[in-house]
Design a protein around this motif. Structure first.
Motif, PDB file in Angstrom:
ATOM      1  N   TYR A  62      28.206  36.622  11.983  1.00 19.22           N
ATOM      2  CA  TYR A  62      29.000  37.719  12.235  1.00 19.22           C
ATOM      3  C   TYR A  62      28.694  38.891  11.381  1.00 19.22           C
ATOM      4  O   TYR A  62      28.857  40.070  11.717  1.00 19.22           O
ATOM      5  N   GLU A 113      27.903  42.516  12.798  1.00 20.44           N
ATOM      6  CA  GLU A 113      28.768  43.776  12.410  1.00 20.44           C
ATOM      7  C   GLU A 113      28.010  44.827  11.843  1.00 20.44           C
ATOM      8  O   GLU A 113      28.367  45.787  11.795  1.00 20.44           O
ATOM      9  N   TRP A 140      26.511  38.326  20.837  1.00 18.23           N
ATOM     10  CA  TRP A 140      27.546  37.702  20.418  1.00 18.23           C
ATOM     11  C   TRP A 140      28.300  36.662  21.211  1.00 18.23           C
ATOM     12  O   TRP A 140      28.649  35.604  20.623  1.00 18.23           O
ATOM     13  N   LEU A 171      34.798  42.427  15.195  1.00 18.35           N
ATOM     14  CA  LEU A 171      33.745  43.073  16.426  1.00 18.35           C
ATOM     15  C   LEU A 171      34.447  43.642  17.372  1.00 18.35           C
ATOM     16  O   LEU A 171      34.032  44.919  18.121  1.00 18.35           O
TER      17      LEU A 171
END
Ligand SMILES: [Zn+2]
Length: 581
Positions: free
Chosen positions: A25, A29, A45, A94
């Motif tokens: 993540y 990001e 993702w 996100l």
């Protein structure tokens, strides 16, 4: 970008701790994001969440297949308790990036709207409140799951009492009913107190989000973009006007057959002709082989897909010691395959459960080619349309003469039970939904006594034809048994909307089965890329909240019910007869 993702499989995440997941993540990001690379970023993702999602699904399947293994239990808890909830938080961040970019694409409209709504109602100060609610709901499960009664000197759980409610012996049914109700009546104060606290927390969450009440919050958090509380109120009124009288008629028929002066709550589940239970299959292999023939009759494509599931070990249908109770269909998002889990013991309910779960499975097959994992999963109104329609679309092929499960008499029994269940469920759904609406909008949902009174009066609108005299505490206890009210607030009307949609698809199939099934498949393949009314329209159905449309569907069910309920008519003539009326 995250090139090494393509080399990974779900197995690489099987032992993942939160930190392993979190690092991905962070990468997602930190990648500089622009309209040029957003598509590839979304792909990454999605691919990443498919990998972890499949690892979590496999952990759940492993644990529910063998609850006695502490290693499997711990792995499932790691995903369900630590990883998945935190992933949701990360996804929100996100999503924020995506929304800030102003990126749009027609098939993403529904998804973007969901993300915007999530962002609108999200408050970080609510996070500890949700954790508290989690604690309270697990207390509810502990209390209700731990209820035991003494049956002829033997300790029994409430689910274990269920078969006794179908006993041909009325005294046995009454005793089983009284024992189960009594167990809840005894814990009423404790459960009421628990609900007080849940109610207060939910109200605070709504206030923090700047909304007038928890109903307004629930409609947003469930992404109910296409119908409002007023539509649900119309739904309740329509059920009261149209479905409730139909249920009264079928209950009166049942009362006469049973030869009793009045129908008591313990008479509703018994076979009115006092026959032993139907045994539609003997072994799991037989269940799979027969179901495979039935699905192939609905559509050759369904037959092939079900065969793939059988060949690839994606069906765990039989019951055995150590297996978790219940049934579900889980998707393996990376592989693009569904998995069906259930506990078949050879009764009619097993056939209905498999048809239902297979509807979910065919949905997963149809939507698996959509490019992003989130686009494959529409709301429950659509998911349940897939499963409930399959129960009805497969019904014409359930007779043994068609290659199915039932001889002529048993087929009639199974079909009657299904139709009766549809009508009785619709009335029940309306009562539960109307009650939940009252809880969160009347201003009195925090008062235990007022809640019980409101339940009795709302239930009175939707449950007629059953004699509850002298059973007031048991009648009140009924709502404490409805776990959704405690665990999944407002989650219920979806079943009613989907059932009415499924009836329309079935109605279409009575005149042109091939076209009806074709439209159904087309709608499933859309996943979540269109608003709900468009998904329904593609399938050949509409969202029904009005009495006019409901009346037509209920009349169709009643006509079929009566046709099947006529003794001595060969199954092949019944459909034609119902159509002709
Ligand atoms: Zn379902």
């Amino acid at each position: 970008m995250l090139a090494d993702l393509t080399a990974l499989t779900p197995a690489d995440f099987a032992d993942a701790a939160w930190e392993d997941v979190a690092s991905w993540y962070r990468e997602l990001e930190q990648v500089p994001l622009s309209l040029e690379n957003v598509e590839a970023w979304l792909q990454d993702w999605s691919r990443f969440e498919s990998l972890v999602g499949e690892a979590a699904a496999l952990a759940l399947i492993a644990y529910t297949s063998d609850t006695t293994d502490p290693v499997k239990e711990a792995a499932n808890l790691r995903f369900a308790g630590q990883i998945i909830p935190r992933m949701e938080e990360q996804s929100l961040r996100l999503a924020d990036r995506l929304l800030s970019l102003g990126y749009r694409r027609p098939d993403l409209e529904v998804l973007l709207r969901k993300l915007r709504t999530q962002r609108e109602i999200f408050r970080s100060e609510s996070i500890p409140l949700f954790a508290e609610m989690e604690e309270l709901t697990s207390q509810y499960q502990k209390i209700t799951g731990g209820l035991v009664v003494s049956w002829e000197g033997e300790e029994m759980t409430i689910p274990q009492l269920q078969p006794l409610l179908k006993s041909p012996d009325r005294a046995v049914r009454e005793r089983a009913f009284q024992l189960a109700s009594q167990a809840y009546v005894e814990r009423r104060n404790e459960l009421a107190e628990l609900f007080d606290r849940l109610f207060a927390l939910r109200t605070r969450v709504a206030t923090q989000a700047g909304l007038p009440d928890f109903q307004a919050y629930a409609f947003r958090s469930k992404f109910r973009f296409d119908y409002a509380p007023e539509d649900c109120a119309r739904f309740h009124g329509a059920v009261e006007a149209v479905v409730v009288p139909a249920v009264e008629r079928l209950l009166e028929r049942r009362r006469r057959r049973l030869g009793v002066a009045s129908l008591r709550p313990w008479d509703v589940g018994a076979d009115p002709n006092r026959r032993p239970p139907v045994r539609p299959f003997a072994t799991t292999e037989e269940l799979i082989a027969t179901a495979g023939r039935v699905f192939a009759r609905v559509s050759p494509a369904f037959g092939r897909e079900f065969q793939v599931m059988a060949d690839e070990g994606l069906l765990d249908l039989g019951t055995r010691k150590g297996k978790a109770p219940g049934g579900y269909c889980e998707t393996l998002p990376h592989r693009g395959r569904p998995f069906i889990f259930m506990n078949a013991v050879g009764v009619v309910d097993d056939v209905s459960t498999l048809l239902h779960e297979a509807g979910h499975a065919f949905h997963a097959f149809a939507a698996r080619r959509l490019p992003l994992v989130w686009l494959r999963h529409p709301g429950l109104e659509m998911c349940e349309l897939a499963s409930m329609s399959m129960e009805l679309l497969a019904a014409p092929y359930l007779g043994r003469e068609e290659g199915g499960f039932f001889g002529p008499e048993d087929l009639a029994r199974a079909r009657i039970e299904h139709f009766e269940d549809i009508l009785i469920s619709l009335a029940h759904i309306a009562s539960v939904d109307a009650f939940q609406s009252w809880l969160y909008t009347s201003g009195r949902g925090g008062e235990a006594g007022a809640r019980d009174e409101a339940w009795l009066s709302i239930r009175g609108r939707f449950e007629r034809g059953i004699d509850w005299q002298g059973l007031r505490p048991a009648q009140i206890a009924r709502w404490y048994r409805q776990l959704h009210i405690f665990l999944h607030p407002f989650y219920y009307i979806e079943y009613g909307i989907a059932q009415l949609g499924a009836l329309q698809i079935w109605r279409n199939s009575l005149t042109d089965p091939e076209a009806a099934v074709g439209r159904y498949r087309e709608a499933l393949a859309l996943g979540d890329t269109r608003p709900l009314p468009e998904l329904y329209a593609t399938a050949g159905a509409a969202l029904v909240f009005d009495p006019e449309e409901m009346r037509e569907l209920v009349a169709l069910v009643e006509r079929h019910l009566e046709a099947w309920d006529t003794d001595g008519v060969p199954a092949s003539q019944v459909e034609a007869r119902a159509q002709a009326r």
